[in-house]
Scaffold this motif. Structure first.
Motif, PDB file in Angstrom:
ATOM      1  N   VAL A  86       0.793  -1.160  -0.064  1.00 24.44           N
ATOM      2  CA  VAL A  86      -0.113   0.170  -0.021  1.00 24.44           C
ATOM      3  C   VAL A  86       0.813   1.232  -0.042  1.00 24.44           C
ATOM      4  O   VAL A  86       1.933   1.343   0.722  1.00 24.44           O
ATOM      5  CB  VAL A  86      -0.938  -0.123   1.296  1.00 24.44           C
ATOM      6  N   GLN A  87       0.520   2.082  -0.820  1.00 21.88           N
ATOM      7  CA  GLN A  87       1.117   3.454  -0.954  1.00 21.88           C
ATOM      8  C   GLN A  87       0.407   4.554  -0.924  1.00 21.88           C
ATOM      9  O   GLN A  87      -0.301   4.736  -1.995  1.00 21.88           O
ATOM     10  CB  GLN A  87       2.267   3.414  -2.000  1.00 21.88           C
ATOM     11  N   ASN A  88       0.119   5.257   0.254  1.00 20.13           N
ATOM     12  CA  ASN A  88      -0.890   6.510   0.223  1.00 20.13           C
ATOM     13  C   ASN A  88      -0.097   7.915  -0.215  1.00 20.13           C
ATOM     14  O   ASN A  88       0.864   8.145   0.004  1.00 20.13           O
ATOM     15  CB  ASN A  88      -1.439   6.772   1.680  1.00 20.13           C
ATOM     16  N   ASN A  89      -1.111   8.709  -1.012  1.00 18.13           N
ATOM     17  CA  ASN A  89      -0.631  10.001  -1.453  1.00 18.13           C
ATOM     18  C   ASN A  89      -1.667  11.004  -0.956  1.00 18.13           C
ATOM     19  O   ASN A  89      -2.714  11.173  -1.815  1.00 18.13           O
ATOM     20  CB  ASN A  89      -0.082  10.169  -2.664  1.00 18.13           C
ATOM     21  N   GLY A  90      -1.399  12.018  -0.112  1.00 12.24           N
ATOM     22  CA  GLY A  90      -2.537  13.016  -0.008  1.00 12.24           C
ATOM     23  C   GLY A  90      -3.373  12.385   1.389  1.00 12.24           C
ATOM     24  O   GLY A  90      -3.636  11.584   1.524  1.00 12.24           O
ATOM     25  N   VAL A  91      -3.758  13.397   2.018  1.00  7.60           N
ATOM     26  CA  VAL A  91      -4.690  13.224   3.137  1.00  7.60           C
ATOM     27  C   VAL A  91      -5.722  12.667   2.794  1.00  7.60           C
ATOM     28  O   VAL A  91      -6.104  11.613   3.558  1.00  7.60           O
ATOM     29  CB  VAL A  91      -5.050  14.654   3.812  1.00  7.60           C
ATOM     30  N   VAL A  92      -6.605  12.743   1.859  1.00  7.59           N
ATOM     31  CA  VAL A  92      -7.671  12.154   1.331  1.00  7.59           C
ATOM     32  C   VAL A  92      -7.461  10.759   1.164  1.00  7.59           C
ATOM     33  O   VAL A  92      -8.413   9.974   1.240  1.00  7.59           O
ATOM     34  CB  VAL A  92      -8.362  12.948   0.223  1.00  7.59           C
TER      35      VAL A  92
END
Ligand code: AMP
Ligand code: ZN
Length: 136
Positions: A86-92
């Motif tokens: 998993v790789q998250n980008n941005g608050v949303v």
């Protein structure tokens, strides 16, 4: 480039202790302090890039190669039943630490976790419109 206010810069540089699983010139791989499952690890580049938009192609490519390697090692050692990367980008999108990182999440039959989304039901026309927006 390092960022003085970034906790992952400090961890990657070894200035803040971590449970390190692997280290080389470019990366440190650590255990996540709030694991989704046993063995949840994070790949941290030693250079500071906030997200997928900032990371150079070569570093991104090396990160994925390292993810593959670590997934193999963790799976062998912990005998997990599956694996999420998993790789998250941005608050949303759920990013809470703004230094690029990849989550390596071993999964177990009984881990009780859900990492996913509610599937939508687009029409063929809607899919066509989105395809055109992206490829046009
Ligand atoms: P994200 O939500 O994708 O930005 O992920 C941030 C992750 O970093 C979360 O899973 C946190 O549990 C983890 N985390 C935050 N601070 C630390 C820390 N000091 N050491 C290890 N993991 C951390
Ligand atoms: Zn950083």
């Amino acid at each position: 480039m390092k960022n003085d206010n970034c906790i992952f810069c400090k961890i990657a540089a070894g200035e803040i202790p971590s449970k390190t699983l692997y280290e080389d010139e470019q990366f440190r791989v650590i255990l996540d302090l709030g694991p989704a499952a046993k063995g949840h690890a994070l790949i941290l580049p030693k250079e500071h890039y906030a997200n997928i938009y900032e990371i150079p192609d070569e570093v991104a490519a090396s990160a994925m190669k390292l993810a593959k390697k670590m997934a193999g090692v963790i799976t062998e050692k912990l005998n997990c039943d599956g694996f999420n990367i998993v790789q998250n980008n941005g608050v949303v999108a759920g990013q809470t630490v703004f230094h690029f990182h990849m989550h390596l999440i071993p999964r177990y039959e009984d881990d009780g976790q859900t990492i996913g989304w509610n599937p939508g039901e687009p029409t063929q026309e809607e899919l066509e419109e989105i395809k055109n927006l992206i490829t046009g």
